[in-house]
Design a protein around this motif. Structure first.
Motif, PDB file in Angstrom:
ATOM      1  N   TYR A   1       0.828  -1.207   0.000  1.00  0.00           N
ATOM      2  CA  TYR A   1       0.000   0.000   0.000  1.00  0.00           C
ATOM      3  C   TYR A   1       0.860   1.254   0.000  1.00  0.00           C
ATOM      4  CZ  TYR A   1      -4.223  -2.690   0.928  1.00  0.00           C
ATOM      5  OH  TYR A   1      -5.271  -3.550   0.825  1.00  0.00           O
TER       6      TYR A   1
ATOM      7  N   ARG B   1       3.956   1.414  -0.895  1.00  0.00           N
ATOM      8  CA  ARG B   1       4.700   1.455  -2.153  1.00  0.00           C
ATOM      9  C   ARG B   1       3.819   1.991  -3.271  1.00  0.00           C
ATOM     10  NH1 ARG B   1       8.496  -3.908  -2.568  1.00  0.00           N
ATOM     11  NH2 ARG B   1      10.087  -3.112  -1.160  1.00  0.00           N
ATOM     12  N   ALA B   2       2.578   1.508  -3.289  1.00  0.00           N
ATOM     13  CA  ALA B   2       1.647   1.964  -4.324  1.00  0.00           C
ATOM     14  C   ALA B   2       1.473   3.466  -4.225  1.00  0.00           C
ATOM     15  CB  ALA B   2       0.313   1.248  -4.174  1.00  0.00           C
ATOM     16  N   ALA B   3       1.292   3.954  -2.985  1.00  0.00           N
ATOM     17  CA  ALA B   3       1.085   5.389  -2.799  1.00  0.00           C
ATOM     18  C   ALA B   3       2.288   6.175  -3.312  1.00  0.00           C
ATOM     19  CB  ALA B   3       0.836   5.694  -1.329  1.00  0.00           C
ATOM     20  N   LYS B   4       3.489   5.668  -3.003  1.00  0.00           N
ATOM     21  CA  LYS B   4       4.688   6.381  -3.445  1.00  0.00           C
ATOM     22  C   LYS B   4       4.832   6.311  -4.961  1.00  0.00           C
ATOM     23  CE  LYS B   4       7.197   5.452   0.743  1.00  0.00           C
ATOM     24  NZ  LYS B   4       8.335   4.687   1.263  1.00  0.00           N
ATOM     25  N   SER B   5       4.513   5.167  -5.530  1.00  0.00           N
ATOM     26  CA  SER B   5       4.645   5.063  -6.985  1.00  0.00           C
ATOM     27  C   SER B   5       3.650   5.982  -7.678  1.00  0.00           C
ATOM     28  CB  SER B   5       4.446   3.618  -7.439  1.00  0.00           C
ATOM     29  OG  SER B   5       3.076   3.324  -7.590  1.00  0.00           O
ATOM     30  N   LEU B   6       2.566   6.312  -6.968  1.00  0.00           N
ATOM     31  CA  LEU B   6       1.574   7.215  -7.558  1.00  0.00           C
ATOM     32  C   LEU B   6       1.949   8.677  -7.361  1.00  0.00           C
ATOM     33  CD1 LEU B   6      -1.628   5.297  -6.478  1.00  0.00           C
ATOM     34  CD2 LEU B   6      -0.707   5.472  -8.767  1.00  0.00           C
ATOM     35  N   GLY B   7       3.074   8.899  -6.685  1.00  0.00           N
ATOM     36  CA  GLY B   7       3.575  10.266  -6.584  1.00  0.00           C
ATOM     37  C   GLY B   7       3.467  10.888  -5.208  1.00  0.00           C
ATOM     38  N   ALA B   8       3.085  10.103  -4.188  1.00  0.00           N
ATOM     39  CA  ALA B   8       2.946  10.674  -2.853  1.00  0.00           C
ATOM     40  C   ALA B   8       4.299  10.677  -2.144  1.00  0.00           C
ATOM     41  CB  ALA B   8       1.939   9.872  -2.038  1.00  0.00           C
TER      42      ALA B   8
END
Lengths: 415, 363
Positions: free
Chosen positions: A312, A314-321
């Protein structure tokens, strides 16, 4: 709709209900021992205890004739009761003295007005000397002028009914008078203050536990298994140590001649004269209670965090957060269930805590439960203890309800 | 390599190594250039280092050695959130506390996009994966396939030029998986994005990819187009990993140009295409695809005798296990031509193949 019948003519619905009833009874039978155990050792004693907070039968049982006679007496007329009432009092007391019940009544009435205890202890001797030939009213007035005081009779009338709100009023720093309910004078109020302090400090303790426990729970949930197991043992270690030992250890550490103050003096942070007061005040209670309740916050947090997969974040960071946004928007909302469970657990444990505030709280750091314990074991005013306990219980239930409305109890998760 | 001379490819792994514990290298020496618009698959068994490579590209792992370039810039020191790479995770990683629309709006929100612009893009992205009506639902209320589409839409909604997919179809059933393979492929063609796809499913890799990098033991065993990978495996690992394969053990007796003379375990000799054998006297493994074997009258000049051990009727073809050159697990796929060429167990028959279909590889 047509009813389905079994082969021997009984409606199917009835047949199924009968079969299910048998099953239910069998299941009930299995839990029956526990049910009976809880009923006898918990439900009945607690209910009995709580009922004491309104029980006032001692007055009407000890003075049955007097209370009956007082029913017609109007306190607003500001006149003493008539001769018949004094006669009734004489008869009642005579019987009570034989059964040695009059001092108990004195103790009971003394809770409402001081001086009653000695009045009733003294009346034993007075009544034995009284003669039937002279007016009882005059004899009582001669024996003690309190019998000629309207206040005494007002009190007796107020507390004649079998049930009373007196204990509850007293627990809320209020008092019954013939003119209605009044607040006690400012200087005599203790309980409201104590309730407020208990709630406030429990909130502070819960907040401290959350602040300190959240990062630890996160570490526990995210470290490799071996390291996190070791850390978990450290978290659980306090559970395996006696509560008294831990609290006493805090006494050793925190007192003015204690370890922490000694070290600070040695380091030159504080002077010898300016040793910090870390114990026997609210600070002491906060420190020790936070330490003792910390595992109750960490464990629910940990069990919730463990179920949040790292993907989760990682997903958030990959989305630019950024790290912070990913934590605040994605990770934190998913831990709310754990925060809720931990906070409720810690808060409810804190609000009823007794032994730690007693040992490290001094006078300023004690809780309402310490007062309850005092009434149970020292002043023997069980009615008062029961009233305070009932209020505390109600308070917890109300807060629980508020919590349910705001956060939602279904969101609480222990794992 | 399909990269053109002189210009750097869109994504470049330059001699990348990765070790977690400082003792063993998970990725030994990874070199790969990916062109813009390409669909590259990293294929390999679990633990082969393919996911680690993907995570290094996404920025969740750092390379112990070597450089990774994205669009000509080294991205080793760029944190993941600044790389602008879309990613689809194995378990979708849809945020459970947000609705589908909120999930999709998340990458746009952190980029500071206005509300109307966000709503517009979210709607378009949902339409793109045919999920327009599901914006208000929570991820938990969707089926696996629907969640997959949302995860895909979320990785694409902020219009990244590079999208990474880590076994995105692993949790779906076979039928849905095949359907989604085509959808992803179509989206890739339609949007012109570059995709790096990780899977351990070889048929998935063959179906979708422009090129496939086969991983094993931390190194790329072969990087080739799907057809080349199947037809012309360059070593025995690739030959075994991709498709079904017969392996005949033997020793190289002679090497003439691209022809090797191999002596098999039963003493017989045959010629094979020398692809990757180390020299005369060294052991080799000859690889022949089961469907390239001919039997009976069709067997050509490189023929020998085979004894039928087992027959399995599979409808469109018959699977025949026989003993060839001393190997009892030699499989032949015989097409069911309906001409009555039925074999029987115990029968001995001529078996042969084209020399170029028998590839002598490393042993």
């Amino acid at each position: 709709m047509e009813q389905i019948q079994t082969l021997n003519g009984v409606p199917l619905k009835k047949q199924i209900a009968r079969a299910l009833f048998k099953q239910k009874m069998r299941a009930l039978l299995l839990i029956a021992p526990l049910l009976i155990f809880i009923l006898i050792t918990f439900v009945i004693p607690i209910t009995d205890m709580l009922l004491r907070s309104i029980d006032n039968s001692i007055v009407s049982e000890t003075l049955p004739q007097t209370t009956a006679s007082l029913e017609t007496w109007d306190p607003k007329a500001a006149q003493l009761p008539d001769e018949a009432t004094y006669l009734a009092l004489y008869n009642d007391l005579k019987l009570a003295i034989e059964q040695k019940n009059h001092t108990k009544l004195g103790t009971r009435l003394n809770y409402e007005s001081s001086g009653m205890s000695s009045l009733f202890r003294k009346v034993g001797k007075d009544v034995s000397k009284m003669q039937a030939s002279v007016s009882y009213k005059e004899q009582f007035l001669a024996a003690d002028k309190a019998w000629g005081d309207l206040k005494t009779w007002n009190l007796l009338k107020l507390y004649s009914p079998e049930y009373t709100t007196g204990y509850f009023l007293a627990a809320l720093d209020m008092k019954k008078t013939p003119d209605g309910i009044e607040m006690l004078p400012e200087s005599d109020r203790i309980y409201l203050n104590l309730f407020a302090r208990t709630i406030f400090m429990s909130i502070v303790i819960t907040a401290l536990c959350l602040l300190l426990g959240y990062p630890i729970a996160w570490l526990l949930a995210n470290l490799p298994m071996r390291t996190s197991n070791l850390l978990m043992i450290l978290v659980l270690l306090p559970f395996w140590t006696s509560l008294l030992v831990r609290t006493s250890a805090w006494k050793v550490l925190l007192q003015q001649q204690g370890v922490i103050n000694d070290i600070l003096v040695w380091l030159g942070v504080i002077t010898n004269a300016g040793r910090l007061e870390l114990i026997n005040n609210q600070l002491g209670t906060l420190i020790a209670m936070t330490h003792i309740l910390l595992p109750f916050m960490i464990l629910p947090l940990y069990s919730v965090m463990r179920t949040i997969p790292p993907s989760y974040m990682r997903a958030a960071k990959s989305l630019g957060a950024t790290d912070w946004t990913a934590f605040w928007r994605v990770y934190f909302p998913q831990t709310i269930a754990g925060i809720g469970a931990g906070a409720i657990l810690t808060f409810i444990l804190a609000i009823g805590y007794y032994i730690t505030p007693e040992l490290v709280g001094g006078t300023q750091g004690t809780f309402i439960s310490n007062r309850i314990a005092y009434h149970i074991s020292s002043s023997l005013n069980w009615g008062m203890a029961a009233a305070l306990g009932t209020i505390l219980l109600t308070l917890v239930l109300v807060l629980y309800w508020v919590y349910d409305r705001i956060v939602g109890i279904d969101k609480v998760k222990l794992g | 390599m399909s990269q053109s001379q002189g210009t750097q490819p869109f994504v470049l792994f330059d001699n990348v190594q990765k070790s977690y514990d400082g003792i063993t290298l998970v990725v030994k020496s990874f070199n790969l250039g990916i062109d813009k618009g390409e669909f590259i698959t990293l294929l390999g068994p679990s633990g082969s280092g393919k996911t680690t490579c993907l995570m290094m590209l996404a920025g969740f792992e750092t390379a112990t050695h070597g450089d990774i370039f994205l669009d000509g810039r080294s991205i080793n020191n760029i944190p993941p959130h600044k790389r602008g790479i879309g990613m689809v995770f194995q378990n979708y990683a849809l945020f459970p506390h947000m609705t589908v629309a909120e999930n999709l709006a998340f990458p746009l929100e952190v980029r500071g996009m206005s509300k109307s612009e966000r709503e517009d893009k979210v709607r378009k992205a949902l339409d793109m994966v045919q999920m327009g009506k599901f914006g208000g639902r929570r991820p938990a209320q969707l089926s696996g396939g629907q969640q997959q589409r949302i995860a895909l839409a979320r990785a694409l909604v902020f219009e990244p030029s590079l999208v990474l997919m880590d076994e995105p179809l692993g949790a779906l059933d076979k039928q849905l998986r095949e359907h989604m393979q085509f959808e992803i492929k179509h989206l890739h063609e339609h949007l012109g994005i570059t995709v790096v796809y990780v899977t351990h499913d070889q048929s998935e890799a063959l179906t979708m990819s422009d090129r496939i990098a086969v991983f094993n033991d931390g190194i790329v065993q072969q990087l080739a187009k799907p057809a080349d990978l199947y037809e012309r495996p360059s070593n025995s690992f690739v030959a075994q990993f991709i498709g079904e394969n017969n392996k005949l053990k033997g020793i190289v007796k002679d090497l003439k140009g691209d022809t090797a003379l191999v002596e098999f375990t039963n003493g017989q000799q045959a010629e094979a295409l020398a692809v990757n054998c180390e020299g005369v006297g060294k052991p080799t493994l000859c690889s022949i695809r089961p469907e390239r074997v001919r039997i009976g009258s069709q067997a050509g000049m490189y023929a020998t005798e085979g004894k039928v051990i087992e027959l399995i009727y599979l409808g469109d073809h018959i699977r025949c296990r026989m003993s060839v050159y001393g190997d009892d697990s030699f499989i032949v796929k015989i097409p069911n031509a309906g001409d009555g060429t039925m074999l029987s167990v115990g029968q001995t028959i001529r078996v042969g193949w084209d020399k170029n279909d028998c590839r002598a590889l490393d042993a």
